[in-house]
Design an enzyme around this catalytic site. Structure first.
Site, short mmCIF file in Angstrom:
data_model
loop_
_atom_site.label_atom_id
_atom_site.label_comp_id
_atom_site.label_asym_id
_atom_site.label_seq_id
_atom_site.Cartn_x
_atom_site.Cartn_y
_atom_site.Cartn_z
N LYS A 152 42.27 50.61 47.82
CA LYS A 152 42.07 50.71 46.37
C LYS A 152 42.95 51.82 45.81
O LYS A 152 42.72 53.01 46.04
CB LYS A 152 40.61 51.03 46.04
CG LYS A 152 40.35 50.83 44.56
CD LYS A 152 39.20 51.64 44.03
CE LYS A 152 39.59 52.97 43.47
NZ LYS A 152 40.46 52.93 42.28
N GLY A 210 34.57 63.12 46.74
CA GLY A 210 34.60 63.12 48.21
C GLY A 210 33.23 63.38 48.81
O GLY A 210 32.83 62.75 49.79
N GLU A 227 40.47 63.91 52.29
CA GLU A 227 41.50 64.88 51.88
C GLU A 227 41.16 65.23 50.44
O GLU A 227 41.31 64.39 49.55
CB GLU A 227 42.91 64.27 51.95
CG GLU A 227 43.35 63.85 53.33
CD GLU A 227 43.52 64.99 54.32
OE1 GLU A 227 43.45 66.18 53.90
OE2 GLU A 227 43.69 64.70 55.51
N CYS A 261 47.53 68.45 45.80
CA CYS A 261 46.44 69.18 46.44
C CYS A 261 46.96 70.37 47.24
O CYS A 261 46.21 71.30 47.51
CB CYS A 261 45.61 68.25 47.31
SG CYS A 261 46.59 67.19 48.35
N GLU A 354 40.35 74.38 40.87
CA GLU A 354 41.60 73.62 41.00
C GLU A 354 41.96 73.07 39.62
O GLU A 354 41.25 72.23 39.07
CB GLU A 354 41.41 72.45 41.99
CG GLU A 354 42.69 71.67 42.20
CD GLU A 354 42.52 70.52 43.20
OE1 GLU A 354 41.53 69.77 43.11
OE2 GLU A 354 43.41 70.37 44.06
#
Ligand code: NDP
Length: 454
Positions: A152, A210, A227, A261, A354
């Site tokens: 996906k 996640g 990840e 990332c 982040e």
């Protein structure tokens, strides 16, 4: 149907059919049927098909790259590198089917061997920041190990993944061995998590989603590779080559408009050279070419979407200590200039969260111990850089920083033949390199008795 926009000019690039939950469930079942024969394709033939797939990607490289420029706003130079990365990762893992070695362990009364069995259907969920490489890092080792894949892509960036699915078929991979299912994360991605026929999920994206993927997979004791986010430190000691450290720092965070990332989004600078470093950093930041990403000279393109630009902008309140900024085009497109915040305290929100955009914070530190402490004062631990001329310090700090990928006197990007992954909330498991196959196989132990009929 939904619209895909070009982030550089907000023009319509394509309309895409979103896969429904029923369609995704049917695709998973076809994938399971395809698995029964794909696992039995001889190692040599599986390797050959992966090499052909790599060659098909190579033959389509310019088209894939141009598509990524339009769909994701990546610079043409980066986009070519990303398509080449898919090719190279396929070639690398084409070496795997014939090298999936087991062991023979001494036992009494017979022989004991281990074999590596594929898992079955692997669901790969890809984010929008690196649509091609992250797809390839999932599907290449998974297919090499004998699994089938349902993939996906992110809703915003499905086009190159869809093309890769076509290229797999053109290269001769059997139907349903690799299926690309564009659609919503809450529908198709969630189905990969919930459907017991999917044997494993590989997820790259936000730490928040996640965690939900991991929790959902736990209901089936389904293995996951994650990840996730990062807030990596670029640590510059007073004894470093300051000119090089400052000249390279912008590219270590502003590449892909900071939507990476691994972005070194916290620059930690020893206090005795803090002012000098900023003096050197300013022209380097202003020299970053932020422009139409289809231009060969472009070094940074736009952000991915209006919503994401809003999110990045929210970090630049009136109190934000903006030291200096680079430039960005005016007019349509989700542009955002490279921005340096200094001095920043390690506890400030901009130093903790982040931002995933072209915003970097510069934090002073006194000594080695403080540098390591500040670098580790994060829930994340994905990458980082250490600048020093002292070999001993480089090794001590590299061992001290809690992060999966560090580079000394460089900002090395991900190499497909070395392991990649995060400590702490940056992820779980390792992708790429020689060990990624462990994540796509189960070890089976077989004992064969030598007793019995003669
Ligand atoms: P998400 O984590 O939401 O998306 C990543 C992928 O997961 C997409 O394919 C998404 O689909 C899918 N997804 C979303 N919800 C679910 C779900 N419930 N179950 C399964 N799959 C799901 O990231 P965003 O795109 O929303 O980005 C938000 C922030 O995440 C960024 O600002 C950045 O901080 C971080 N991020 C980190 C990345 C990294 O490489 N570490 C990559 C991307 C983002 P859909 O496209 O439909 O949303």
């Amino acid at each position: 149907m939904y619209s895909v926009l070009n982030p550089a000019d907000e023009q319509l690039v394509a309309t895409v059919e979103a896969t429904t939950a029923d369609e995704a469930a049917a695709a998973v079942r076809r994938s399971r049927v395809a698995f029964e024969s794909w696992r039995d394709v001889s190692p040599g033939d599986r390797a050959m098909l992966l090499r052909r797939f790599a060659e098909a990607v190579d033959g389509d490289l310019e088209n894939l790259a141009a598509t990524e420029v339009r769909n994701s706003g990546h610079t043409i130079g980066n986009a070519r590198g990303e398509a080449a990365n898919v090719r190279d990762v396929l070639h690398y893992y084409a070496g795997a089917p014939e090298r999936l070695l087991g062991r023979q362990i001494p036992v009494a009364g017979g022989i004991d061997i281990t074999v590596r069995e594929p898992l079955g259907v692997v669901g790969v969920i890809v984010p929008w920041n690196f649509p091609m490489p992250i797809a390839g890092w999932g599907f290449a080792p998974a297919l090499a190990a004998g699994n089938t894949v349902v993939l996906k892509p992110a809703e915003l960036t499905p086009l190159t993944a869809m093309r890769l699915g076509e290229l797999a078929l053109e290269a001769g991979l059997p139907p349903d061995v690799l299926q690309v299912l564009p659609g919503k994360g809450s529908v198709v991605g969630q189905l990969f998590v919930d459907d017991p026929v999917v044997a494993k999920v590989v997820f790259t994206g936000s730490t928040e989603v996640g965690k939900a993927v991991m929790a959902g997979c736990s209901a089936h004791v389904k293995p996951v590779t994650l990840e996730l986010g990062g807030k990596s430190a670029n640590i510059v000691f007073a004894d470093a080559d300051l000119e090089r450290a400052a000249a390279t720092a912008p590219y270590a965070v502003f590449d892909n408009a900071g939507q990476d990332c691994c972005a070194r989004s916290r620059i930690l600078v020893q206090r005795s050279v803090f002012d000098r470093f900023l003096e050197l950093l300013e022209p380097a930041v202003q020299g970053v070419r932020v422009e139409d990403p289809s231009l060969e000279t472009a070094e940074m393109g736009p952000l991915i979407s209006a919503a994401h630009r809003e999110s990045v902008s929210s970090y630049l309140s009136d109190e934000a200590p903006v030291a200096f900024r680079g430039s960005a085009p005016e007019g349509p497109g989700f542009w955002f200039p490279p921005t340096v915040l200094a001095p920043v305290r390690p506890v400030d929100r901009v130093a903790v969260e982040e931002i995933f955009g072209p915003v970097v914070v510069v934090i002073p530190f006194e000594d080695e111990a403080e540098a390591v402490r500040v670098a580790n004062a994060s829930v994340y631990g994905l990458s980082g850089s250490i600048w020093t001329e002292s070999l001993g310090r480089a090794l001590r700090v590299a061992r001290g920083v809690e992060s999966g990928n560090l580079s000394v006197n460089s900002h090395s990007s991900v190499r497909y033949w070395t392991p990649f992954g995060g400590f702490k909330q940056s992820g779980l498991g390792r992708e790429l390199g020689p060990d990624a196959l462990d994540a796509f196989t189960e070890v089976k132990n077989i004992f064969v008795s030598s007793e019995g009929a003669t």
